[in-house]
Design a protein around this motif. Sequence first.
Motif, PDB file in Angstrom:
ATOM      1  N   ASP A   1     -81.514  35.577  53.613  1.00 14.56           N
ATOM      2  CA  ASP A   1     -80.140  35.319  54.075  1.00 14.56           C
ATOM      3  C   ASP A   1     -80.088  33.933  54.700  1.00 14.56           C
ATOM      4  O   ASP A   1     -81.061  33.456  55.286  1.00 14.56           O
ATOM      5  N   ILE A   2     -78.933  33.328  54.599  1.00 14.47           N
ATOM      6  CA  ILE A   2     -78.756  31.990  55.152  1.00 14.47           C
ATOM      7  C   ILE A   2     -78.542  32.048  56.662  1.00 14.47           C
ATOM      8  O   ILE A   2     -78.684  31.045  57.357  1.00 14.47           O
TER       9      ILE A   2
ATOM     10  N   GLY B   1     -78.971  38.565  49.887  1.00 16.54           N
ATOM     11  CA  GLY B   1     -77.539  38.392  50.145  1.00 16.54           C
ATOM     12  C   GLY B   1     -76.802  39.694  50.353  1.00 16.54           C
ATOM     13  O   GLY B   1     -75.672  39.852  49.886  1.00 16.54           O
TER      14      GLY B   1
ATOM     15  N   MET C   1     -75.028  45.833  44.950  1.00 20.20           N
ATOM     16  CA  MET C   1     -73.887  46.255  45.742  1.00 20.20           C
ATOM     17  C   MET C   1     -72.646  46.007  44.877  1.00 20.20           C
ATOM     18  O   MET C   1     -72.720  45.344  43.843  1.00 20.20           O
TER      19      MET C   1
ATOM     20  N   ARG D   1     -73.527  30.293  56.576  1.00 19.79           N
ATOM     21  CA  ARG D   1     -72.821  31.494  56.092  1.00 19.79           C
ATOM     22  C   ARG D   1     -71.347  31.131  55.920  1.00 19.79           C
ATOM     23  O   ARG D   1     -70.689  30.744  56.875  1.00 19.79           O
TER      24      ARG D   1
ATOM     25  N   ARG E   1     -76.131  42.635  53.581  1.00 19.35           N
ATOM     26  CA  ARG E   1     -76.406  43.006  54.975  1.00 19.35           C
ATOM     27  C   ARG E   1     -76.661  44.502  55.090  1.00 19.35           C
ATOM     28  O   ARG E   1     -76.050  45.290  54.359  1.00 19.35           O
TER      29      ARG E   1
ATOM     30  N   GLY F   1     -76.757  41.741  46.945  1.00 17.41           N
ATOM     31  CA  GLY F   1     -75.431  41.829  47.567  1.00 17.41           C
ATOM     32  C   GLY F   1     -74.521  40.729  47.066  1.00 17.41           C
ATOM     33  O   GLY F   1     -74.921  39.894  46.245  1.00 17.41           O
ATOM     34  N   LYS F   2     -73.296  40.703  47.594  1.00 20.10           N
ATOM     35  CA  LYS F   2     -72.333  39.719  47.102  1.00 20.10           C
ATOM     36  C   LYS F   2     -72.717  38.301  47.495  1.00 20.10           C
ATOM     37  O   LYS F   2     -72.252  37.347  46.881  1.00 20.10           O
ATOM     38  N   GLY F   3     -73.611  38.151  48.506  1.00 21.12           N
ATOM     39  CA  GLY F   3     -74.140  36.824  48.819  1.00 21.12           C
ATOM     40  C   GLY F   3     -74.927  36.277  47.633  1.00 21.12           C
ATOM     41  O   GLY F   3     -74.913  35.073  47.359  1.00 21.12           O
TER      42      GLY F   3
ATOM     43  N   ASP G   1     -80.984  29.202  51.787  1.00 18.89           N
ATOM     44  CA  ASP G   1     -79.974  29.547  50.787  1.00 18.89           C
ATOM     45  C   ASP G   1     -80.667  30.294  49.645  1.00 18.89           C
ATOM     46  O   ASP G   1     -81.839  30.044  49.337  1.00 18.89           O
ATOM     47  N   ILE G   2     -79.924  31.198  49.064  1.00 19.06           N
ATOM     48  CA  ILE G   2     -80.526  32.114  48.086  1.00 19.06           C
ATOM     49  C   ILE G   2     -81.125  31.354  46.904  1.00 19.06           C
ATOM     50  O   ILE G   2     -82.219  31.690  46.432  1.00 19.06           O
TER      51      ILE G   2
END
Length: 582
Positions: free
Chosen positions: A320-321, A288, A255, A168, A290, A229-231, A339-340
Amino acid sequence: MSAVLSPVTTPAAEVRLTDGFHLVLDALKLNGIHTIYGLPGIPITDLTRMAQAEGLRVISFRHEQNAGNAAAIAGFMNGKPGVCLTVSAPGFLNGLTALANATTNCFPMILISGSSEREIVDLQQGDYEEMDQLAIAKPLCKAAFRVLHADDIGVGIARAIRAAVSGRPGGVYLDLPAKLFAQTMDAAAGAASLIQVVDPAPRQIPAPDAIQRALDLLKSAKKPLILLGKGAAYARADDDIRALVERTGIPYLPMSMAKGILPDTHEQSAAAARSYVLPEADVVLLIGARLNWLLSHGKGKTWGGKDHKSWGGQKFIQIDISPTEMDSNVRIDAPVVGDIGSCVAALLAGIGSQWPKPPSEWTSAVSERRTKNIAKMAETLAKDPKPMNFHSALNVVRDIVKANPDAMLVNEGANALDFTRSIVDMYKPRKRLDVGTWGVMGIGMGFAVAAAVESGQPVIAIEGDSAFGFSGMEVETICRYNLPVCVVIFNNNGVYRGTDVNPKGGPDVAPTVFVKDARYEKLMEAFGGVGVYATTPAELRSGMEEAIRSRRPTLINAVIDETAGTESGRITSLNPAAALKK
Ligand code: OXT
Ligand code: ADP
Ligand code: MG
């Protein structure tokens, strides 16, 4: 590739020497870091000068918090750490909010601060800018390191880079005491001590049984939903994410900073049906993102639960990582740790080309809700109230972003943030940069500077008038580097709105109210940029169009109806209300 060292030659011995200053710069360059965001002073003034002399770009700010925010968002944009350089104690502390914010948002960043003499700091003898910076930084970042000897600089920078981007991503603190910089060593040994980091963010391949579990659960769904998400934006797996969404036919909800991974106009976007899809969905695939406050912790009324803590009945698949993210708020039925890029690729392989589309009752219900909300929004946007309000102003911004999909959009404020998020469509990934996980004000000008420096694209910064104030002095920085930034201040005379009154009726105005009709555009003019005072959508439009065309630093003071905003914007419910009324 070996480091290019700048040798210092001692005339007596003719020994080629290098020093701490040069080793730091050579180590950064060796690892592909060519820009430093910072603010000079003791003990790093010469480091900034030498950096420029060595061909690094040094972007010098007016306050370290803004330099830190710039480094953090550069990290998000590039997937490699952005570097912020500050002086000791106060400069370090000024940069620390940005470092903590980077860590909270999973942005890779390295805060490098000069520090005072260790012997004096540790005996607390009152050195110039004395502070135990390493100890203070530790709880606020992923990792913190100090380098005491020049021959450890290579290791120190390598460790900082790895810590920032592997697993992360997050913020890393690197403490460089003043004495380190002037230390000399043999130039060849110095070069040999540097490390070019190999594979700093290694792929993390998900376990095949985790993928199978996720696919089984997804297949069982009657009302599946994908949450980006931003991930997911950070992971740069744009094509595979799009393929996953389109091949499964599942509605998706982006998101805020995930907007644009797929264009917001995509027919499967459920952004305009948010309050419908969250409680209705039966299986949610988080990519990605939460399950924190922004998603009401995955439970409660937002998710169809009976009260604010009850589970809504959804099953969750989470990619998620970070393995410990799983079950942090509600049960994750199918955790996929990796990893995504690798995880989405593995899901895609399992999905193949024959994946059954979700039941049409679900997809048509979502699309019906979406169409209705978009039509309702279009009606509101078409109005032309006097004075201008958030909607009529954002109708202009929406058109400008549509016409310039490569432009970067920076956004902060409360109403200025929330209305922009839902009204302005994004068309490309990683273009929308905003207050993120903490809802922090003050990211605006730092993000805008880095967005321009890193992308070379025009930047549009939509700012609440309060939000702008946190970093407003950086308009000088924007002018100094002649950056193509168009700041638009939604000026409603205060925090949330400009209408509060002092209940005691004294000379002080209410705490949320500012000087009325402040002429922010003159700030930009003071430094040679373009100032525009806009009271109508037409004036705003021509100001923005000209800013994008000319690429000149521009500040548009967009005067917004001071009654138009709501307290805390869309998060009014988080504002504790007094139980006792006096
Ligand atoms: O489905 P429903 O019906 O619910 O409708 C939703 C969508 O479906 C719909 N929608 C659409 N409709 C039509 N078309 C399209 N395309 C479309 N897209 C969406 O619109 C609604 C809303 O959608 P959204 O936004 O997705 O949904 P929702 O429910 O809002 O999402 C929930 C959240 C939580 C995910 C979302 O609200 C969110 O991301 N919120 C972030 C909020 C946030 O972070 N706010 C900033 C902090 S507020 C406060 O803390 C402030 N401070 C204090 C302070 C801070 N923060 N920092 C520091 C260092 N010091 C102090 C301060 C000082 S804000 C602030 C300054 C404020 O004053 P300014 O002058 O700067 O700003 P103004 O308010 O403008 O005056
Ligand atoms: P949002 O605010 O958009 O919901 P968050 O910041 O809450 O997004 O979540 C981002 C998540 O993405 C974090 O949990 C982080 O561990 C994860 N993440 C970041 N980069 C990657 C990656 N390359 N692969 C997998 N997960 C990642
Ligand atoms: Mg305001």
